[in-house]
Design a protein around this motif. Sequence first.
Motif, PDB file in Angstrom:
ATOM      1  N   PRO A   1     -32.900  80.276  47.710  1.00  0.00           N
ATOM      2  CA  PRO A   1     -31.835  80.231  48.722  1.00  0.00           C
ATOM      3  C   PRO A   1     -30.799  79.164  48.341  1.00  0.00           C
ATOM      4  O   PRO A   1     -31.174  78.030  48.030  1.00  0.00           O
ATOM      5  N   ALA A   2     -29.529  79.530  48.369  1.00  0.00           N
ATOM      6  CA  ALA A   2     -28.477  78.555  48.028  1.00  0.00           C
ATOM      7  C   ALA A   2     -28.467  77.402  49.037  1.00  0.00           C
ATOM      8  O   ALA A   2     -28.000  76.308  48.725  1.00  0.00           O
ATOM      9  N   GLU A   3     -29.006  77.629  50.217  1.00  0.00           N
ATOM     10  CA  GLU A   3     -29.027  76.588  51.258  1.00  0.00           C
ATOM     11  C   GLU A   3     -29.978  75.439  50.909  1.00  0.00           C
ATOM     12  O   GLU A   3     -29.985  74.413  51.593  1.00  0.00           O
ATOM     13  N   ASN A   4     -30.807  75.621  49.886  1.00  0.00           N
ATOM     14  CA  ASN A   4     -31.726  74.532  49.496  1.00  0.00           C
ATOM     15  C   ASN A   4     -31.011  73.383  48.810  1.00  0.00           C
ATOM     16  O   ASN A   4     -31.591  72.312  48.648  1.00  0.00           O
ATOM     17  N   VAL A   5     -29.808  73.641  48.326  1.00  0.00           N
ATOM     18  CA  VAL A   5     -29.107  72.619  47.549  1.00  0.00           C
ATOM     19  C   VAL A   5     -27.752  72.318  48.179  1.00  0.00           C
ATOM     20  O   VAL A   5     -27.330  73.002  49.115  1.00  0.00           O
ATOM     21  N   ASP A   6     -27.088  71.293  47.645  1.00  0.00           N
ATOM     22  CA  ASP A   6     -25.861  70.817  48.283  1.00  0.00           C
ATOM     23  C   ASP A   6     -24.591  71.317  47.594  1.00  0.00           C
ATOM     24  O   ASP A   6     -23.522  70.763  47.808  1.00  0.00           O
ATOM     25  N   GLY A   7     -24.729  72.352  46.784  1.00  0.00           N
ATOM     26  CA  GLY A   7     -23.548  72.904  46.123  1.00  0.00           C
ATOM     27  C   GLY A   7     -23.150  72.142  44.871  1.00  0.00           C
ATOM     28  O   GLY A   7     -22.080  72.374  44.315  1.00  0.00           O
ATOM     29  N   ARG A   8     -24.016  71.246  44.433  1.00  0.00           N
ATOM     30  CA  ARG A   8     -23.706  70.401  43.273  1.00  0.00           C
ATOM     31  C   ARG A   8     -24.759  70.594  42.194  1.00  0.00           C
ATOM     32  O   ARG A   8     -25.839  71.129  42.443  1.00  0.00           O
ATOM     33  N   MET A   9     -24.453  70.114  41.005  1.00  0.00           N
ATOM     34  CA  MET A   9     -25.336  70.350  39.857  1.00  0.00           C
ATOM     35  C   MET A   9     -26.590  69.477  39.867  1.00  0.00           C
ATOM     36  O   MET A   9     -27.635  69.907  39.406  1.00  0.00           O
ATOM     37  N   GLY A  10     -26.479  68.253  40.359  1.00  0.00           N
ATOM     38  CA  GLY A  10     -27.649  67.376  40.357  1.00  0.00           C
ATOM     39  C   GLY A  10     -28.799  67.990  41.147  1.00  0.00           C
ATOM     40  O   GLY A  10     -29.937  68.063  40.671  1.00  0.00           O
ATOM     41  N   SER A  11     -28.498  68.446  42.363  1.00  0.00           N
ATOM     42  CA  SER A  11     -29.561  69.040  43.183  1.00  0.00           C
ATOM     43  C   SER A  11     -29.979  70.389  42.622  1.00  0.00           C
ATOM     44  O   SER A  11     -31.151  70.759  42.694  1.00  0.00           O
ATOM     45  N   LEU A  12     -29.040  71.132  42.050  1.00  0.00           N
ATOM     46  CA  LEU A  12     -29.394  72.427  41.455  1.00  0.00           C
ATOM     47  C   LEU A  12     -30.398  72.251  40.317  1.00  0.00           C
ATOM     48  O   LEU A  12     -31.447  72.913  40.285  1.00  0.00           O
ATOM     49  N   LEU A  13     -30.088  71.362  39.376  1.00  0.00           N
ATOM     50  CA  LEU A  13     -30.986  71.169  38.228  1.00  0.00           C
ATOM     51  C   LEU A  13     -32.337  70.630  38.683  1.00  0.00           C
ATOM     52  O   LEU A  13     -33.379  70.982  38.129  1.00  0.00           O
ATOM     53  N   THR A  14     -32.323  69.770  39.707  1.00  0.00           N
ATOM     54  CA  THR A  14     -33.581  69.230  40.224  1.00  0.00           C
ATOM     55  C   THR A  14     -34.424  70.340  40.845  1.00  0.00           C
ATOM     56  O   THR A  14     -35.640  70.388  40.659  1.00  0.00           O
ATOM     57  N   MET A  15     -33.757  71.230  41.582  1.00  0.00           N
ATOM     58  CA  MET A  15     -34.505  72.322  42.215  1.00  0.00           C
ATOM     59  C   MET A  15     -35.048  73.297  41.173  1.00  0.00           C
ATOM     60  O   MET A  15     -36.235  73.638  41.201  1.00  0.00           O
ATOM     61  N   ILE A  16     -34.206  73.746  40.269  1.00  0.00           N
ATOM     62  CA  ILE A  16     -34.659  74.839  39.400  1.00  0.00           C
ATOM     63  C   ILE A  16     -35.580  74.369  38.277  1.00  0.00           C
ATOM     64  O   ILE A  16     -36.386  75.148  37.781  1.00  0.00           O
ATOM     65  N   PHE A  17     -35.462  73.084  37.883  1.00  0.00           N
ATOM     66  CA  PHE A  17     -36.250  72.689  36.705  1.00  0.00           C
ATOM     67  C   PHE A  17     -36.618  71.211  36.730  1.00  0.00           C
ATOM     68  O   PHE A  17     -36.895  70.643  35.681  1.00  0.00           O
ATOM     69  N   GLY A  18     -36.647  70.600  37.909  1.00  0.00           N
ATOM     70  CA  GLY A  18     -36.927  69.166  37.991  1.00  0.00           C
ATOM     71  C   GLY A  18     -38.360  68.855  37.645  1.00  0.00           C
ATOM     72  O   GLY A  18     -38.708  68.652  36.477  1.00  0.00           O
ATOM     73  N   LYS A  19     -39.210  68.827  38.651  1.00  0.00           N
ATOM     74  CA  LYS A  19     -40.620  68.565  38.403  1.00  0.00           C
ATOM     75  C   LYS A  19     -41.226  69.670  37.551  1.00  0.00           C
ATOM     76  O   LYS A  19     -42.087  69.425  36.700  1.00  0.00           O
ATOM     77  N   TYR A  20     -40.763  70.901  37.761  1.00  0.00           N
ATOM     78  CA  TYR A  20     -41.386  72.012  37.040  1.00  0.00           C
ATOM     79  C   TYR A  20     -41.231  71.893  35.520  1.00  0.00           C
ATOM     80  O   TYR A  20     -42.068  72.397  34.769  1.00  0.00           O
ATOM     81  N   SER A  21     -40.199  71.218  35.054  1.00  0.00           N
ATOM     82  CA  SER A  21     -40.037  71.068  33.595  1.00  0.00           C
ATOM     83  C   SER A  21     -41.231  70.354  32.972  1.00  0.00           C
ATOM     84  O   SER A  21     -41.467  70.449  31.766  1.00  0.00           O
ATOM     85  N   LEU A  22     -41.993  69.646  33.800  1.00  0.00           N
ATOM     86  CA  LEU A  22     -43.156  68.889  33.318  1.00  0.00           C
ATOM     87  C   LEU A  22     -44.444  69.705  33.388  1.00  0.00           C
ATOM     88  O   LEU A  22     -45.522  69.198  33.083  1.00  0.00           O
ATOM     89  N   ALA A  23     -44.335  70.969  33.804  1.00  0.00           N
ATOM     90  CA  ALA A  23     -45.545  71.751  34.098  1.00  0.00           C
ATOM     91  C   ALA A  23     -46.057  72.567  32.923  1.00  0.00           C
ATOM     92  O   ALA A  23     -47.055  73.281  33.061  1.00  0.00           O
ATOM     93  N   GLY A  24     -45.408  72.488  31.772  1.00  0.00           N
ATOM     94  CA  GLY A  24     -45.827  73.299  30.628  1.00  0.00           C
ATOM     95  C   GLY A  24     -44.623  74.000  30.036  1.00  0.00           C
ATOM     96  O   GLY A  24     -43.524  73.899  30.571  1.00  0.00           O
ATOM     97  N   PRO A  25     -44.811  74.695  28.904  1.00  0.00           N
ATOM     98  CA  PRO A  25     -43.662  75.298  28.234  1.00  0.00           C
ATOM     99  C   PRO A  25     -42.950  76.346  29.089  1.00  0.00           C
ATOM    100  O   PRO A  25     -43.588  77.269  29.596  1.00  0.00           O
ATOM    101  N   ALA A  26     -41.676  76.194  29.266  1.00  0.00           N
ATOM    102  CA  ALA A  26     -40.834  77.140  29.998  1.00  0.00           C
ATOM    103  C   ALA A  26     -39.398  76.809  29.646  1.00  0.00           C
ATOM    104  O   ALA A  26     -39.070  75.645  29.428  1.00  0.00           O
ATOM    105  N   LYS A  27     -38.566  77.838  29.576  1.00  0.00           N
ATOM    106  CA  LYS A  27     -37.160  77.616  29.213  1.00  0.00           C
ATOM    107  C   LYS A  27     -36.265  78.356  30.191  1.00  0.00           C
ATOM    108  O   LYS A  27     -36.501  79.531  30.486  1.00  0.00           O
TER     109      LYS A  27
END
Lengths: 390, 390
Positions: B69-95
């Motif tokens: 949902p676009a409502e999860n973020v504030d319309g900016r890139m910092g929150s977008l990158l954190t949502m889509i790949f923040g903690k999850y980037s540490l969960a194993g190989p994914a691109k």
Amino acid sequence: MSHVIEVDYQFPAGVDAARQAQAIAIGQTAGSWDARFQHREAQLRGHLAELRDIRSLPSGRQLVTIAFPAENVDGRMGSLLTMIFGKYSLAGPAKVMAIRLPVDYGQACRFGLAGIRKKLHVAERPLIMAIFKPALGLSAEDHAEILAEVAMAGLDIIKDDEILPNLPSAATLARWEACVPIIEARRDRTGRDLLYAMNLSGDARQVQDLARQLVARGANALLLNVLTYGFPILEALAADPEVNVPIFAHPALAGAWCAAPDHGFAYPALLGTVMSYAGADAVLYPAHYGSLPFPETDEQGIVQALRARDVAPVPSAGVHPGMLSAILKDYGKDVILNAGTGIMDHPMGPASGVLAFHEGLERWQDGASWQLSDLPAGPLRAAVEKWGNA
Amino acid sequence: MSHVIEVDYQFPAGVDAARQAQAIAIGQTAGSWDARFQHREAQLRGHLAELRDIRSLPSGRQLVTIAFPAENVDGRMGSLLTMIFGKYSLAGPAKVMAIRLPVDYGQACRFGLAGIRKKLHVAERPLIMAIFKPALGLSAEDHAEILAEVAMAGLDIIKDDEILPNLPSAATLARWEACVPIIEARRDRTGRDLLYAMNLSGDARQVQDLARQLVARGANALLLNVLTYGFPILEALAADPEVNVPIFAHPALAGAWCAAPDHGFAYPALLGTVMSYAGADAVLYPAHYGSLPFPETDEQGIVQALRARDVAPVPSAGVHPGMLSAILKDYGKDVILNAGTGIMDHPMGPASGVLAFHEGLERWQDGASWQLSDLPAGPLRAAVEKWGNA
């Protein structure tokens, strides 16, 4: 070179490391070394980097140490990262394994673990930190309600989930205002502060304005997703006299920078060295005991780098009370124990999650057994029954 | 979900993609989904992401599409990158292979290629851009001297090298002041402006202050190393009414984010999509014809994403006049041709480097041959003799 910045680059087997070292030493400094520039040679030569060492690793990879003149950069992380791995990161597989900076480089933390302890009046034991959960969907009032549950149980620090930005449904300032009475009541009753590390969001100007607004209204800690927002924002916050509170650095996106075997950065270089020279007071990273796959040696490397700069280590992700004895064996008392679901999903409720940590700390101080059969009924036993005993 | 953000994640063979999709859909939104939260289920459910598609790729990898949902973020890139790949980037190989945003997400560019053309009064041909070289070791006066050599030869844009920060030996404001007379003389004689994209550096506040100071003194373009300084700084600059000049985005560090096969981001997602939704007016990236190893398909993906948002594509790194016919065949006229050594190291000097590009453009417009034997003596022939003819 008077002051140097040493960087260790690792290359996979098959790469001509000596040639790559040369490409870095020239390409990332003068940028070009053509006969046409010979009349400026004296000026240029002082900016060239030097190969200091090449050695083979047991894996067949090679490790190269390059020394850059510190005068090539402005003492900040943006120019540092651009110099050591900017364009060169596009040149083929290479991984930055270590960065050794002059001690006065960058931004020292203003609080670190000692400063955080001082604010909390807790000198001798590990600090206990919780995370608001669920991450999204809570109103400002929900936050206050959850905080009330954990505050009187003896929590030291709480933080927003990193994915919660400044949303209309739970605006950051509104969350703070809703939580202030809880924090004040706790202080009145116990004489001890509770830090709430509030997540910053927005564009760079909004992040800085939000931080100032929060601190002006009494907010006592901040949380920044440093890799998704940029080290220069951390540096600016840590240098801002109007933002004089501890800054907790979250590692969101660190896997994208660090998890690949032959690209990016080693975790300790990024989450240890760069974070601690950019002004973070406390740095979160995955605990190897936890829910994310994280190498123990990387965790150790991060801790070593943070402690060398008095920054608080915050092992995170899947931390629960049953893990306490293992963490304390590795860390001793100088650590912040950060649990999200490990507190919020405790079978007897969040307050019992906090109490379970305190109970565990007391057992540790007393040298008591952690065997499930030896644990008395209560919060710690309930936690260990749910999550096990690492 | 009313507005959604779709993200394609690629997993290596052997990973349980369906399970990972679930981990992302919950872990990167609610963060936790425990029975304890059932009384808040209605509030939470609206924030959960959804699995839209799983498909197998010929490589054995799997591609998963998740809708947030676009409502999860504030319309900016910092929150977008954190949502889509923040903690999850540490969960194993994914691109992260692709990010599809609502059209009104983020920050539209204020100038883009059309706005840059308008400033330069060049409507119909590719624009020619040079880079000050060497990168370090030049004084402000050296910059002016070099600029004087290329300005009257018909250069459109010049930029600092990305590794040159605000150094005492060549302070950014001093470089601008030294170059102003050259730019004014060129405008007086030809009626055409020359843009100088000045490299920004410092902490976040210093970057913004420097940008405002430069623009207040007449600076007409800026350069930002977006990945080493952070997307939120680009967003803040692009939204700042006091910084109303085109912003050129440099891809320094992009290899650390994108070059690994199973980690980080696909180049087009980062340098195309994210850059163009964060307010960049022009984006540099390696040309596959050039000196860096860069896949042609990635270059095409970047160009497509940039052009969809009217952002100027700037293929770079090792570009020289001999490469012109190949670039123009792929790009047509709507491109900025960016050459560093390809202009500055021209055997007859930098002015001839610029003239060689113009000569090449004329041959292209006339449909003339590019065979070395057909080239008349002059700058283009000298360039092709030195660098070859791609």
